[in-house]
Design a protein around this motif. Structure first.
Motif, short mmCIF file in Angstrom:
data_model
loop_
_atom_site.label_atom_id
_atom_site.label_comp_id
_atom_site.label_asym_id
_atom_site.label_seq_id
_atom_site.Cartn_x
_atom_site.Cartn_y
_atom_site.Cartn_z
N PHE A 212 0.84 -1.20 0.00
CA PHE A 212 0.00 0.00 0.00
C PHE A 212 0.88 1.26 0.00
CE2 PHE A 212 -4.06 -1.92 2.11
CZ PHE A 212 -4.24 -2.72 1.00
N LEU A 213 2.02 1.18 0.62
CA LEU A 213 3.07 2.21 0.55
C LEU A 213 4.28 1.58 -0.10
CD1 LEU A 213 2.36 3.73 3.97
CD2 LEU A 213 3.24 5.21 2.18
N TYR A 214 4.91 2.28 -1.01
CA TYR A 214 6.00 1.66 -1.77
C TYR A 214 6.89 2.75 -2.37
CZ TYR A 214 2.88 2.89 -5.63
OH TYR A 214 2.08 3.58 -6.49
N TYR A 215 7.96 2.32 -3.00
CA TYR A 215 8.87 3.19 -3.73
C TYR A 215 8.52 3.10 -5.21
CZ TYR A 215 13.09 5.68 -2.11
OH TYR A 215 13.98 6.62 -1.67
N MET A 232 2.01 6.03 -2.39
CA MET A 232 1.03 5.31 -1.58
C MET A 232 -0.32 5.25 -2.27
SD MET A 232 0.26 8.02 1.48
CE MET A 232 -0.55 9.60 1.17
N ASP A 233 -1.08 4.23 -1.89
CA ASP A 233 -2.46 4.12 -2.33
C ASP A 233 -3.32 4.64 -1.18
OD1 ASP A 233 -5.07 3.28 -2.96
OD2 ASP A 233 -4.29 1.63 -4.17
N GLY A 234 -3.58 5.94 -1.21
CA GLY A 234 -4.23 6.61 -0.09
C GLY A 234 -5.57 6.03 0.29
N ARG A 235 -6.39 5.67 -0.70
CA ARG A 235 -7.71 5.13 -0.41
C ARG A 235 -7.63 3.80 0.32
NH1 ARG A 235 -12.13 6.34 1.36
NH2 ARG A 235 -11.89 8.23 0.10
N LYS A 236 -6.74 2.92 -0.13
CA LYS A 236 -6.60 1.62 0.53
C LYS A 236 -6.05 1.78 1.95
CE LYS A 236 -6.11 -1.31 -3.57
NZ LYS A 236 -5.23 -2.23 -4.33
N ILE A 237 -5.10 2.68 2.12
CA ILE A 237 -4.54 2.92 3.46
C ILE A 237 -5.63 3.44 4.40
CG2 ILE A 237 -2.93 4.36 4.80
CD1 ILE A 237 -1.06 4.23 2.33
N TYR A 238 -6.42 4.37 3.90
CA TYR A 238 -7.50 4.96 4.70
C TYR A 238 -8.47 3.87 5.17
CZ TYR A 238 -11.18 8.36 5.91
OH TYR A 238 -12.12 9.10 6.57
N GLU A 239 -8.91 3.03 4.25
CA GLU A 239 -9.86 1.97 4.59
C GLU A 239 -9.23 0.95 5.53
OE1 GLU A 239 -10.94 0.57 0.75
OE2 GLU A 239 -12.31 2.23 0.32
N PHE A 240 -7.97 0.62 5.27
CA PHE A 240 -7.25 -0.33 6.13
C PHE A 240 -7.14 0.20 7.55
CE2 PHE A 240 -3.19 -1.44 8.10
CZ PHE A 240 -3.26 -2.82 8.14
N ASN A 272 -3.19 12.00 8.64
CA ASN A 272 -4.30 12.61 7.91
C ASN A 272 -5.35 12.97 8.94
OD1 ASN A 272 -6.99 12.58 6.70
ND2 ASN A 272 -6.01 11.86 4.82
N GLU A 273 -5.74 14.24 9.01
CA GLU A 273 -6.67 14.70 10.05
C GLU A 273 -8.00 13.96 9.99
OE1 GLU A 273 -7.62 19.03 11.82
OE2 GLU A 273 -8.37 18.73 9.77
N LYS A 274 -8.58 13.85 8.80
CA LYS A 274 -9.87 13.17 8.66
C LYS A 274 -9.77 11.71 9.04
CE LYS A 274 -12.22 16.70 7.09
NZ LYS A 274 -13.17 17.40 7.99
N MET A 275 -8.66 11.06 8.67
CA MET A 275 -8.48 9.65 8.99
C MET A 275 -8.36 9.45 10.50
SD MET A 275 -5.63 6.96 7.54
CE MET A 275 -4.30 7.29 8.71
N ASP A 276 -7.60 10.30 11.17
CA ASP A 276 -7.44 10.18 12.62
C ASP A 276 -8.77 10.41 13.34
OD1 ASP A 276 -4.82 9.63 12.18
OD2 ASP A 276 -4.01 11.44 13.11
N GLU A 277 -9.53 11.38 12.86
CA GLU A 277 -10.84 11.64 13.46
C GLU A 277 -11.77 10.44 13.28
OE1 GLU A 277 -12.04 15.21 11.53
OE2 GLU A 277 -10.92 16.53 12.89
N VAL A 339 -0.01 3.54 12.45
CA VAL A 339 -0.22 2.65 11.30
C VAL A 339 0.69 3.14 10.19
CG1 VAL A 339 -2.17 4.07 10.54
CG2 VAL A 339 -1.92 1.74 9.66
N GLY A 340 1.23 2.19 9.40
CA GLY A 340 2.09 2.63 8.31
C GLY A 340 2.64 1.49 7.48
N ALA A 341 3.58 1.85 6.61
CA ALA A 341 4.11 0.96 5.58
C ALA A 341 4.44 -0.41 6.12
CB ALA A 341 5.35 1.59 4.94
#
Length: 352
Positions: A212-215, A232-240, A272-277, A339-341
């Motif tokens: 989901f996060l990569y070089y 990164m694939d922001g949408r997938k990370i958000y959902e994950f 990401n503020e919205k994600m943390d909320e 959460v992260g790579a």
């Protein structure tokens, strides 16, 4: 014996990069096509989602190990310890030292070895090593320090999170606006004082989620294909994150034996503020409990996402009363979560 954080320190770079600085960037889609919106609209939408209005960049002559050294000095002074008494120096990062205007990551020697050298520690039994664990690296470093101390292998550890993400971003990618530079450090040690680490939780989701996060290559396809950037694939990370982080926090809190109503602060990785909320809402929904006012400090609005540095920096700011409406008192129960790579998730329940 309890295991506590007895000192904190952070280094927040002086250079402020406001959103206005991106007005002249050429943002492109991943396929190299031009985004069909003016930059002002792109940046406005970006701020609405992430909450980021500005971020911090390290000065050109400073590298990640320098930032980590500055934060480490402050944590050592705050704890009032002799650095020669440290048993471990654990440094979390993702890209090592990347010199300004270069593309090569430098990790020989390790950042931990460099920081130990800068601290002028002579003791060879002070073991210095790096940890690569994505954004949850500092939290994982604290968990490892706990394990060393609990096993009797150590009494006192220095755990640092340091990063210069501004040097590995693709300037043609909108996500470049998320990332920033900084460092946070903590002294973790055995003590007879009450409180400390009550429970921890760690998990690695790699079956479908590893990349989901990569070089990857620049969105500008005319650039050198051998040069790669953080992607990164922001949408997938958000959902994950929304699915898994609240569950990890719940598992950790339940293992601690602490009731949800006793939690005073929650320090979540500033991605990401919205994600943390949203994570916070789902976490409290698991307990069918209302979210208390001022429970979650945030620094992303002005500091951006400095990866492994966000949680220790945020903790240091609150501990030193530098964030409005946020402070800590003896005996307060707090949660660290990240959460992260990888994709990795972890959490700690801690009694201040």
């Amino acid at each position: 014996m309890n295991i506590k954080i007895t000192g904190t320190g952070s280094y927040i770079p002086d250079t402020i990069e406001k959103n206005d600085a991106f007005h002249q960037h050429q943002f492109l889609n991943t396929d190299g096509t031009v985004i069909n919106h003016p930059n002002e609209v792109i940046i406005e939408k970006f701020k609405a989602i992430t909450g980021i209005a500005e971020r911090r960049y390290a000065k050109p002559h400073l590298n990640s190990s320098d930032l980590g050294f500055f934060a480490a000095e402050r944590a050592i002074n705050d704890a009032g310890i002799n650095p020669e008494t440290l048993d471990y120096i654990i440094v979390a990062h993702n890209f090592g030292d990347v010199k300004h205007n270069t593309i090569q990551s430098d990790v020989i020697p390790s950042l931990a070895a460099r920081i130990k050298h800068s601290l002028r520690i002579k003791n060879p039994k002070c073991v210095a090593y790096d940890i690569l664990f994505g954004c949850p690296g500092w939290v994982e470093g604290v968990i490892q320090a706990k394990a060393f101390i609990k096993s009797g292998m150590a009494k006192r550890c220095l755990v640092i999170g340091s990063e210069t993400l501004s040097r590995v971003v693709d300037k043609h990618d909108r996500d470049a606006m998320i990332f920033s530079d900084g460092a946070g450090a903590t002294i973790v040690e055995a003590t007879d004082e009450p409180g400390g680490i009550l429970a921890h939780e760690t998990a690695s989701f790699t079956y479908d989620e590893a990349y989901f996060l990569y070089y990857g290559n620049s969105n500008n396809q005319s650039l050198d294909k051998d040069t790669r950037y953080i992607k990164m694939d922001g949408r997938k990370i958000y959902e994950f994150a929304l699915t898994n982080v609240p569950k990890a926090m719940q598992s950790c809190l339940d293992a601690s034996g602490v009731d949800i109503t006793q939690v005073k602060k929650i320090f979540i990785h500033q991605a990401n503020e919205k994600m943390d909320e949203a994570i916070l809402k789902r976490f409290y929904r698991l307990y069918r409990t209302e979210i208390p006012e001022h429970i979650m400090p945030m620094s992303i609005q002005t500091l951006g996402n400095s990866s492994v540095a966000t949680v220790p920096t945020l903790f240091d700011l609150v501990r030193n009363n530098k964030l409005e409406n946020h402070s800590l008192s003896k005996g307060d129960v707090i949660i660290f979560a990240s959460v992260g790579a990888g994709m990795h998730i972890n959490a700690i329940v801690y009694k201040y």
